[in-house]
Write a protein that holds these residues in place. Structure first.
Motif, PDB file in Angstrom:
ATOM      1  N   LYS A 152       9.179 -12.574 -29.208  1.00  0.00           N
ATOM      2  CA  LYS A 152      10.373 -12.539 -30.067  1.00  0.00           C
ATOM      3  C   LYS A 152      10.563 -11.153 -30.667  1.00  0.00           C
ATOM      4  CE  LYS A 152      11.828 -16.655 -29.544  1.00  0.00           C
ATOM      5  NZ  LYS A 152      12.711 -17.708 -29.889  1.00  0.00           N
ATOM      6  N   GLN A 153       9.450 -10.494 -30.988  1.00  0.00           N
ATOM      7  CA  GLN A 153       9.551  -9.156 -31.561  1.00  0.00           C
ATOM      8  C   GLN A 153      10.150  -8.185 -30.541  1.00  0.00           C
ATOM      9  OE1 GLN A 153       9.309  -8.185 -34.523  1.00  0.00           O
ATOM     10  NE2 GLN A 153       9.402  -5.980 -34.197  1.00  0.00           N
ATOM     11  N   ALA A 154       9.740  -8.340 -29.269  1.00  0.00           N
ATOM     12  CA  ALA A 154      10.279  -7.476 -28.212  1.00  0.00           C
ATOM     13  C   ALA A 154      11.786  -7.709 -28.069  1.00  0.00           C
ATOM     14  CB  ALA A 154       9.567  -7.756 -26.897  1.00  0.00           C
ATOM     15  N   MET A 155      12.193  -8.991 -28.182  1.00  0.00           N
ATOM     16  CA  MET A 155      13.627  -9.312 -28.090  1.00  0.00           C
ATOM     17  C   MET A 155      14.375  -8.695 -29.262  1.00  0.00           C
ATOM     18  SD  MET A 155      13.293 -13.281 -26.992  1.00  0.00           S
ATOM     19  CE  MET A 155      14.992 -13.739 -27.190  1.00  0.00           C
ATOM     20  N   ARG A 156      13.746  -8.730 -30.411  1.00  0.00           N
ATOM     21  CA  ARG A 156      14.349  -8.179 -31.623  1.00  0.00           C
ATOM     22  C   ARG A 156      14.587  -6.674 -31.464  1.00  0.00           C
ATOM     23  NH1 ARG A 156      13.554 -10.544 -36.918  1.00  0.00           N
ATOM     24  NH2 ARG A 156      14.209  -9.026 -38.456  1.00  0.00           N
ATOM     25  N   GLU A 157      13.573  -6.024 -30.881  1.00  0.00           N
ATOM     26  CA  GLU A 157      13.727  -4.586 -30.656  1.00  0.00           C
ATOM     27  C   GLU A 157      14.851  -4.315 -29.656  1.00  0.00           C
ATOM     28  OE1 GLU A 157       9.672  -3.714 -29.764  1.00  0.00           O
ATOM     29  OE2 GLU A 157       9.133  -3.819 -31.880  1.00  0.00           O
ATOM     30  N   GLY A 158      15.098  -5.299 -28.786  1.00  0.00           N
ATOM     31  CA  GLY A 158      16.191  -5.175 -27.827  1.00  0.00           C
ATOM     32  C   GLY A 158      17.527  -5.595 -28.431  1.00  0.00           C
ATOM     33  N   GLY A 159      17.563  -5.858 -29.739  1.00  0.00           N
ATOM     34  CA  GLY A 159      18.820  -6.150 -30.413  1.00  0.00           C
ATOM     35  C   GLY A 159      19.049  -7.622 -30.731  1.00  0.00           C
ATOM     36  N   LYS A 160      18.219  -8.519 -30.216  1.00  0.00           N
ATOM     37  CA  LYS A 160      18.396  -9.956 -30.484  1.00  0.00           C
ATOM     38  C   LYS A 160      17.501 -10.352 -31.651  1.00  0.00           C
ATOM     39  CE  LYS A 160      19.615 -12.407 -26.283  1.00  0.00           C
ATOM     40  NZ  LYS A 160      19.105 -13.394 -25.326  1.00  0.00           N
ATOM     41  N   CYS A 161      18.027 -11.068 -32.636  1.00  0.00           N
ATOM     42  CA  CYS A 161      17.229 -11.398 -33.810  1.00  0.00           C
ATOM     43  C   CYS A 161      17.000 -12.914 -33.876  1.00  0.00           C
ATOM     44  CB  CYS A 161      17.949 -10.897 -35.053  1.00  0.00           C
ATOM     45  SG  CYS A 161      17.006 -11.136 -36.531  1.00  0.00           S
ATOM     46  N   GLU A 162      15.974 -13.366 -33.220  1.00  0.00           N
ATOM     47  CA  GLU A 162      15.707 -14.811 -33.196  1.00  0.00           C
ATOM     48  C   GLU A 162      14.316 -15.103 -33.733  1.00  0.00           C
ATOM     49  OE1 GLU A 162      16.254 -16.537 -29.373  1.00  0.00           O
ATOM     50  OE2 GLU A 162      18.313 -15.822 -29.236  1.00  0.00           O
ATOM     51  N   PRO A 163      14.189 -16.119 -34.581  1.00  0.00           N
ATOM     52  CA  PRO A 163      12.852 -16.442 -35.088  1.00  0.00           C
ATOM     53  C   PRO A 163      12.034 -17.241 -34.063  1.00  0.00           C
ATOM     54  CG  PRO A 163      14.457 -17.949 -35.992  1.00  0.00           C
ATOM     55  CD  PRO A 163      15.224 -17.002 -35.124  1.00  0.00           C
ATOM     56  N   VAL A 164      10.731 -17.293 -34.282  1.00  0.00           N
ATOM     57  CA  VAL A 164       9.878 -18.180 -33.479  1.00  0.00           C
ATOM     58  C   VAL A 164      10.033 -19.567 -34.102  1.00  0.00           C
ATOM     59  CG1 VAL A 164       7.507 -18.672 -32.751  1.00  0.00           C
ATOM     60  CG2 VAL A 164       8.225 -16.308 -33.083  1.00  0.00           C
ATOM     61  N   GLN A 165      10.466 -20.530 -33.304  1.00  0.00           N
ATOM     62  CA  GLN A 165      10.738 -21.869 -33.838  1.00  0.00           C
ATOM     63  C   GLN A 165       9.521 -22.757 -33.613  1.00  0.00           C
ATOM     64  OE1 GLN A 165      14.190 -22.524 -34.732  1.00  0.00           O
ATOM     65  NE2 GLN A 165      15.444 -21.603 -33.161  1.00  0.00           N
ATOM     66  N   LEU A 166       8.999 -23.301 -34.710  1.00  0.00           N
ATOM     67  CA  LEU A 166       7.800 -24.142 -34.611  1.00  0.00           C
ATOM     68  C   LEU A 166       8.093 -25.519 -35.192  1.00  0.00           C
ATOM     69  CD1 LEU A 166       5.300 -21.486 -35.992  1.00  0.00           C
ATOM     70  CD2 LEU A 166       5.683 -22.050 -33.601  1.00  0.00           C
ATOM     71  N   ALA A 167       7.775 -26.549 -34.426  1.00  0.00           N
ATOM     72  CA  ALA A 167       7.947 -27.912 -34.946  1.00  0.00           C
ATOM     73  C   ALA A 167       6.565 -28.541 -35.072  1.00  0.00           C
ATOM     74  CB  ALA A 167       8.813 -28.732 -33.999  1.00  0.00           C
ATOM     75  N   ILE A 168       6.264 -29.053 -36.266  1.00  0.00           N
ATOM     76  CA  ILE A 168       4.986 -29.750 -36.466  1.00  0.00           C
ATOM     77  C   ILE A 168       5.309 -31.214 -36.683  1.00  0.00           C
ATOM     78  CG2 ILE A 168       2.895 -29.915 -37.876  1.00  0.00           C
ATOM     79  CD1 ILE A 168       3.381 -27.013 -38.737  1.00  0.00           C
ATOM     80  N   ILE A 169       4.775 -32.064 -35.830  1.00  0.00           N
ATOM     81  CA  ILE A 169       5.076 -33.492 -35.952  1.00  0.00           C
ATOM     82  C   ILE A 169       3.920 -34.183 -36.672  1.00  0.00           C
ATOM     83  CG2 ILE A 169       5.590 -35.614 -34.678  1.00  0.00           C
ATOM     84  CD1 ILE A 169       6.657 -33.678 -32.432  1.00  0.00           C
ATOM     85  N   GLY A 170       4.239 -34.762 -37.810  1.00  0.00           N
ATOM     86  CA  GLY A 170       3.215 -35.418 -38.621  1.00  0.00           C
ATOM     87  C   GLY A 170       2.904 -34.601 -39.859  1.00  0.00           C
ATOM     88  N   ALA A 171       3.233 -35.157 -41.037  1.00  0.00           N
ATOM     89  CA  ALA A 171       2.972 -34.425 -42.286  1.00  0.00           C
ATOM     90  C   ALA A 171       1.801 -35.047 -43.035  1.00  0.00           C
ATOM     91  CB  ALA A 171       4.227 -34.383 -43.145  1.00  0.00           C
ATOM     92  N   GLY A 172       0.741 -35.348 -42.289  1.00  0.00           N
ATOM     93  CA  GLY A 172      -0.521 -35.715 -42.925  1.00  0.00           C
ATOM     94  C   GLY A 172      -1.236 -34.415 -43.282  1.00  0.00           C
ATOM     95  N   ALA A 173      -2.521 -34.516 -43.607  1.00  0.00           N
ATOM     96  CA  ALA A 173      -3.268 -33.330 -44.050  1.00  0.00           C
ATOM     97  C   ALA A 173      -3.236 -32.223 -42.991  1.00  0.00           C
ATOM     98  CB  ALA A 173      -4.699 -33.724 -44.349  1.00  0.00           C
ATOM     99  N   THR A 174      -3.418 -32.571 -41.716  1.00  0.00           N
ATOM    100  CA  THR A 174      -3.479 -31.553 -40.664  1.00  0.00           C
ATOM    101  C   THR A 174      -2.158 -30.797 -40.551  1.00  0.00           C
ATOM    102  OG1 THR A 174      -5.028 -32.957 -39.474  1.00  0.00           O
ATOM    103  CG2 THR A 174      -3.994 -31.207 -38.207  1.00  0.00           C
ATOM    104  N   GLY A 175      -1.043 -31.533 -40.479  1.00  0.00           N
ATOM    105  CA  GLY A 175       0.270 -30.898 -40.323  1.00  0.00           C
ATOM    106  C   GLY A 175       0.620 -30.022 -41.516  1.00  0.00           C
ATOM    107  N   VAL A 176       0.344 -30.533 -42.713  1.00  0.00           N
ATOM    108  CA  VAL A 176       0.679 -29.790 -43.931  1.00  0.00           C
ATOM    109  C   VAL A 176      -0.160 -28.509 -44.026  1.00  0.00           C
ATOM    110  CG1 VAL A 176       0.380 -29.897 -46.444  1.00  0.00           C
ATOM    111  CG2 VAL A 176       1.527 -31.768 -45.246  1.00  0.00           C
ATOM    112  N   GLU A 177      -1.460 -28.640 -43.800  1.00  0.00           N
ATOM    113  CA  GLU A 177      -2.338 -27.457 -43.916  1.00  0.00           C
ATOM    114  C   GLU A 177      -1.971 -26.415 -42.860  1.00  0.00           C
ATOM    115  OE1 GLU A 177      -6.373 -28.930 -43.877  1.00  0.00           O
ATOM    116  OE2 GLU A 177      -6.310 -29.296 -46.028  1.00  0.00           O
ATOM    117  N   LEU A 178      -1.609 -26.900 -41.673  1.00  0.00           N
ATOM    118  CA  LEU A 178      -1.228 -25.970 -40.610  1.00  0.00           C
ATOM    119  C   LEU A 178       0.047 -25.210 -40.984  1.00  0.00           C
ATOM    120  CD1 LEU A 178      -1.769 -24.923 -37.721  1.00  0.00           C
ATOM    121  CD2 LEU A 178      -0.309 -26.766 -36.897  1.00  0.00           C
TER     122      LEU A 178
END
Ligand SMILES: Cc1cc2nc3c(=O)[nH]c(=O)nc-3n(C[C@H](O)[C@H](O)[C@H](O)COP(=O)(O)OP(=O)(O)OC[C@H]3O[C@@H](n4cnc5c(N)ncnc54)[C@H](O)[C@@H]3O)c2cc1C
Length: 435
Positions: A159-185
């Protein structure tokens, strides 16, 4: 000599093997053998820190073979494939080197036992959600945590390389499950992002480069913890810029997105599944040994299998009553308490004394929210109520849990040396791994 075989060298199994080795093994009263599919142990509650690179795995691994030598038990590497109950043998599969084209390192073997302790832990439960197993990453083992870390790093670099090429996109992360593991992560990912920015892996312009979405089917995050802990954690995560969705279950996981029951589509470069556990399938295939719906061995209060008095189970792979309505939860503190109980119980069994009953004591739960804060509740201090803790004190208590585990398996001196060594290793090094 009485032969005790423990399968699974995790939070509970390694502690039990160490304790039994130090008593029965050292005195020559029993032959204690630990079996694990991997050659080293890493305490599972650290895996989210491995995944975000904030933990140096080399510094926090215990080599089973050396540990066994020092603590008077034997170690056998290999995956348990089954149990011949009549012949009292555990079937161990061949060990192969996957990186070397599947070369066989050790052949399949059988190990004889008089007492068998199953401590195989748990794996991710995908609940049959289409695409989840194929497209989501889990945090079941060190290998998977390392794989997630590499994918996160690669996604950020891309994504950083794309950004340097003019595109500004974030890394999209989906965490499924908001128990202790998901929240801490989720909280730990922000630490990773900050260090990436500091060292130029991501551009240091202050924009959020990781878009983190936490998806929970229940009505609130941390459904197993008190409402106060849940509310406080929710606010902290929102403060860290984590988007939270509750009361909406995931219905499909695709290679680039997650779909929910309400029709919501969450774009995801990486999806992490942290919702639910089940015990390994191999336990459901043990002839005549009763298991529950999630493959856990049904045990009595003495932690003996309901079907075979020579088989015991502890930790995440055991289904054990806590109260008339509740079962002992799958937590490291339960595995630790059961290891202490079984140490005494197995000595009693060999000496022909009554084994006694295991009683789980809930000491509360702590959730880490990054490098300097945690939140949780402490139970068992004031009668019939828990005490809410947060901030630095809670974080110090959280860190103490791992030290306690290290002390239980390696002793005070080794724990202190490990603590100092890990502090020294941080000098002059980035807070998270960058390669
Ligand atoms: C990211 C994360 C954070 C967590 N945080 C906390 C926390 O803060 N507090 C808490 O109380 N709990 C926490 N937990 C839960 C905790 O880690 C588990 O409850 C605990 O590790 C269970 O201990 P165990 O001994 O039953 O199994 P494990 O520790 O999982 O060990 C199982 C062992 O069995 C081995 N094994 C598995 N199958 C086989 C086979 N077929 N043959 C041979 N060996 C096998 C594995 O390699 C492993 O070494 C967390 C879990 C995760 C994933």
């Amino acid at each position: 000599m009485h032969r005790i075989v423990i399968v699974g060298g995790g939070a509970g199994g390694l502690e039990l093997a160490t304790r039994l080795g130090g008593s029965l093994g050292k005195a020559g009263c029993a032959q204690v053998t630990l079996v694990d599919r991997w050659p080293t142990h890493v305490w599972k509650p650290l895996l989210h820190e491995v995944a975000t690179g904030s933990l140096d795995t080399h510094a926090h691994q215990i080599t089973y073979a050396a540990h066994a030598h020092w603590h008077h038990f034997s170690f056998v590497q290999g995956e348990m494939k089954g149990v011949e109950r009549g012949a009292r043998q555990v079937r161990i599969g061949a060990v192969v080197d996957a990186e070397d084209g599947g070369t066989e390192v050790l052949p399949a073997r059988n190990i004889e036992y008089d007492t068998l302790v199953l401590a195989l832990g748990s794996r991710t439960h995908f609940f049959g959600v289409p695409g989840a197993e194929e497209n989501a990453i889990t945090l079941d083992s060190l290998e998977q945590a390392e794989r997630l870390r590499k994918r996160l790093l690669q996604a950020c670099v891309r994504k950083q390389a794309m950004r340097e090429g003019g595109k500004c996109e974030p890394v999209q992360l989906a965490i499924i499950g908001a128990g202790a593991t998901g929240v801490e992560l989720a909280a730990e990912l922000r630490r990773m992002e900050a260090t990436f920015r500091q060292f130029g892996v991501l551009s240091p312009d202050g924009h959020t480069s990781m878009r983190i979405t936490l998806l929970e089917a229940g009505s609130r995050i941390l459904p197993a913890l008190t409402e106060k802990v849940s509310v406080s954690t929710h606010a902290s995560l929102e403060g860290l810029g984590v988007s939270i969705s509750v009361s909406d279950s995931v219905t499909r996981v695709g290679p680039q997105s997650v779909e929910t029951k309400s029709g919501h589509v969450v774009p995801a470069d990486i999806t992490i599944w942290a919702a639910g556990i089940k015990a390994p399938e191999v336990l459901a295939s043990l002839d005549g040994v009763s298991v529950n719906k999630i493959n856990q061995i049904k045990v009595s209060s003495s932690l003996q299998s309901e079907s075979d008095e020579n088989i015991f189970a502890l930790g995440d792979c055991a289904s054990c009553s806590w109260t008339s309505e509740r079962m002992v939860p799958p937590r490291a503190q339960a595995a630790h308490q059961q290891a202490i109980f079984l140490h005494k119980a197995l000595i009693a069994r060999i000496e022909g004394r009554p084994i006694g009953s295991f009683q789980y004591k809930d000491h509360g739960s702590l959730i880490s929210l990054g490098s300097s804060t945690a939140v949780g509740n402490l139970a068992g201090i004031a009668p019939s109520r828990s005490i809410f803790v947060e901030g630095l004190i809670a974080k110090a208590m959280y860190a103490a849990l791992y030290r306690k585990h290290l002390m239980a398996v390696s002793g005070l001196r080794c724990m202190l040396v490990a603590l100092i060594a890990s502090g020294l290793r941080r000098v002059g090094a980035p807070r998270v791994k960058l390669h």
